[in-house]
Enzyme design. Structure first.
Site, PDB file in Angstrom:
ATOM      1  N   CYS A 232      30.016   0.155  -8.082  1.00 50.62           N
ATOM      2  CA  CYS A 232      29.189  -1.253  -8.020  1.00 50.62           C
ATOM      3  C   CYS A 232      28.132  -1.529  -6.149  1.00 50.62           C
ATOM      4  CB  CYS A 232      29.981  -2.512  -7.933  1.00 50.62           C
ATOM      5  SG  CYS A 232      31.314  -2.923  -8.724  1.00 50.62           S
ATOM      6  N   ALA A 233      27.062  -0.692  -6.837  1.00 51.64           N
ATOM      7  CA  ALA A 233      26.644  -0.115  -5.603  1.00 51.64           C
ATOM      8  C   ALA A 233      25.759  -1.417  -4.438  1.00 51.64           C
ATOM      9  CB  ALA A 233      25.881   1.070  -5.906  1.00 51.64           C
ATOM     10  N   GLY A 236      23.532  -0.843  -1.589  1.00 48.68           N
ATOM     11  CA  GLY A 236      24.085   0.902  -0.873  1.00 48.68           C
ATOM     12  C   GLY A 236      24.349   0.809   0.059  1.00 48.68           C
ATOM     13  N   GLY A 237      24.584  -0.375   0.450  1.00 46.32           N
ATOM     14  CA  GLY A 237      25.207  -0.532   2.391  1.00 46.32           C
ATOM     15  C   GLY A 237      26.561   0.769   2.579  1.00 46.32           C
ATOM     16  N   LYS A 238      27.731   0.539   1.270  1.00 42.95           N
ATOM     17  CA  LYS A 238      28.651   1.487   1.178  1.00 42.95           C
ATOM     18  C   LYS A 238      28.492   2.930   0.807  1.00 42.95           C
ATOM     19  CE  LYS A 238      31.530  -2.285   1.243  1.00 42.95           C
ATOM     20  NZ  LYS A 238      30.280  -3.137   0.950  1.00 42.95           N
ATOM     21  N   ASP A 256      24.548   0.697 -11.306  1.00 42.89           N
ATOM     22  CA  ASP A 256      24.832  -0.916 -10.659  1.00 42.89           C
ATOM     23  C   ASP A 256      24.371  -1.361 -12.122  1.00 42.89           C
ATOM     24  OD1 ASP A 256      25.468  -3.097  -8.238  1.00 42.89           O
ATOM     25  OD2 ASP A 256      24.115  -3.864  -9.145  1.00 42.89           O
ATOM     26  N   CYS A 354      34.992  -8.675  -0.636  1.00 44.49           N
ATOM     27  CA  CYS A 354      35.117  -9.283   0.622  1.00 44.49           C
ATOM     28  C   CYS A 354      35.376 -11.341   0.163  1.00 44.49           C
ATOM     29  CB  CYS A 354      33.759  -9.436   0.811  1.00 44.49           C
ATOM     30  SG  CYS A 354      32.851 -10.090  -0.601  1.00 44.49           S
TER      31      CYS A 354
END
Length: 403
Positions: A232-233, A236-238, A256, A354
């Site tokens: 679930c990119a 793309g932060g992670k 995604d 989150c």
């Protein structure tokens, strides 16, 4: 503080778009800040922060001002007047703010602050859900913490620079940043600045990423040379954090359902000097099936209510609906059931959100473990991150291993 008419009018315009036209606050701020190129950093800061402040406290201010949606322009000025009075800012002699009842505003504030859902400015349903899910004591602390302005946290791109070197580079842009104990790649800004215009950002030396969010990639325990899937990119932060943890070695597949987000990820990856990422759009079930039993590591940063991050998205308090939470819980379980099949025997996956709600977090993991798809997995560890305890965004992470 002396108020300037053009800046206040820009705030009123922004509030009208957010409250009456249901636009997203961050997009509205971008739009309004383009009104006048002559505005400096302080002017822009006033518009953005004042708008977010009034959005954050909408219910409290509306109850004090005795106004209801849809708000007329006169009502929006009354909300602004409440903001001024509660911050001790002198009301200017403008016709839009004539007759502001300062004593009454202060009295109403004292009276209404005794009721949590009004004091913390949340809808009735959200207050009830929070108390039911977390208990009275934790929810009271958590919602108070979620109403504080989020700090600006950077994540050092360790593929290009060490944290101490980044600190020095930022200081040359007159940006003071300090390390945070327990967060190896994080730097916290001492005061809010626009970091996106700096050479350090353009050179890909850092990303803006909350400290809690920076805990997710290390939780997956990736190693250089592995095949890692971020399912679930998003933008793309992670994914980028995983790439740096992998030292750019191995295969990192970013999936995604939204191609537009993956395009942003590609741009960010180039800037970050990341070259082991491959993006794939989930446009059919075949994309997942092709990866069955092949991933050493799988990250499921699942879509969620976002209740842990309302400090940075205060308008989500007014956009979120209970039906959405019910619906997204179905999506989360569906992702766990289907995407987990990509993990090979001996591999690991992290399920993260989150959110601070147990029904989106530990209860989803337990439901998955009790199902046929989850029977080969065991829970290694899990962590609830509460804003009131850690000072950063609310998150949940569970590490599961496939036997």
């Amino acid at each position: 503080m002396r108020l300037h008419r053009n800046l206040v009018f820009a705030v009123i315009d922004a509030l009208n778009m957010i409250f009456n036209e249901n636009e997203y606050a961050d997009k509205v701020i971008e739009k309004v800040l383009r009104y006048d190129k002559r505005w400096g950093a302080r002017d822009r800061g006033f518009i953005a922060e004042t708008t977010y402040d009034i959005v954050r406290w909408k219910r409290l201010y509306a109850e004090i001002a005795e106004v209801h949606e849809p708000y007329s322009r006169e009502h929006l000025f009354r909300l602004f007047a409440v903001w001024c009075v509660l911050r001790g800012i002198r009301i200017p002699d403008w016709k839009q703010l004539e007759g502001t009842p300062e004593r009454r505003i202060k009295g109403r504030f004292d009276e209404l602050s005794k009721i949590r859902k009004i004091k913390e400015s949340v809808p009735d349903w959200m207050d009830e859900l929070g108390e039911k899910s977390l208990g009275n004591e934790l929810w009271t602390k958590e919602i108070a913490a979620l109403n504080k302005q989020a700090e600006v946290i950077l994540r050092t791109n360790t593929l290009k620079i060490k944290k101490e070197q980044l600190q020095i580079a930022l200081a040359q842009h007159e940006i003071e940043a300090e390390p945070i104990k327990g967060y190896p790649d994080a730097l916290k800004l001492k005061e809010r600045k626009n970091v996106f215009t700096t050479e350090s950002f353009k050179d890909g030396l850092f990303e803006v990423q909350d400290a809690s969010s920076q805990l997710v990639a290390p939780f997956l325990e990736v190693k250089p040379g592995q095949r890692v899937v971020d399912a679930c990119a998003g933008a793309g932060g992670k994914t980028l954090h995983l790439a740096s943890q992998m030292e750019n070695k191995g295969q990192l597949i970013a999936l995604d359902i939204y191609e537009s987000k993956l395009k942003k990820l590609k741009i960010r990856a180039r800037r970050n000097g990341v070259h082991n990422v491959e993006t794939r759009v989930i446009d059919s079930t075949k994309v997942i099936k092709k990866l069955h039993n092949s991933a050493d590591r799988l990250l499921l940063d699942a879509p969620c209510s976002g209740l842990g991050v309302i400090r940075r998205n205060p308008d989500s308090k007014w956009k979120l609906e209970p039906e959405f939470i019910e619906r997204i819980m179905g999506v989360q379980q569906d992702i766990l059931q289907n995407y987990s099949k990509m993990v090979k025997i001996g591999g690991q996956m992290v399920y993260a959100t989150c959110s601070i709600l147990p029904q989106e977090n530990t209860e989803q993991v337990q439901k998955f473990l009790g199902s046929e798809s989850g029977q080969d997995f065991t829970l290694v560890k899990e962590q609830n991150i509460y804003v009131s305890e850690h000072g950063f965004d609310g998150f949940y992470m569970a590490l599961l291993k496939k036997q």
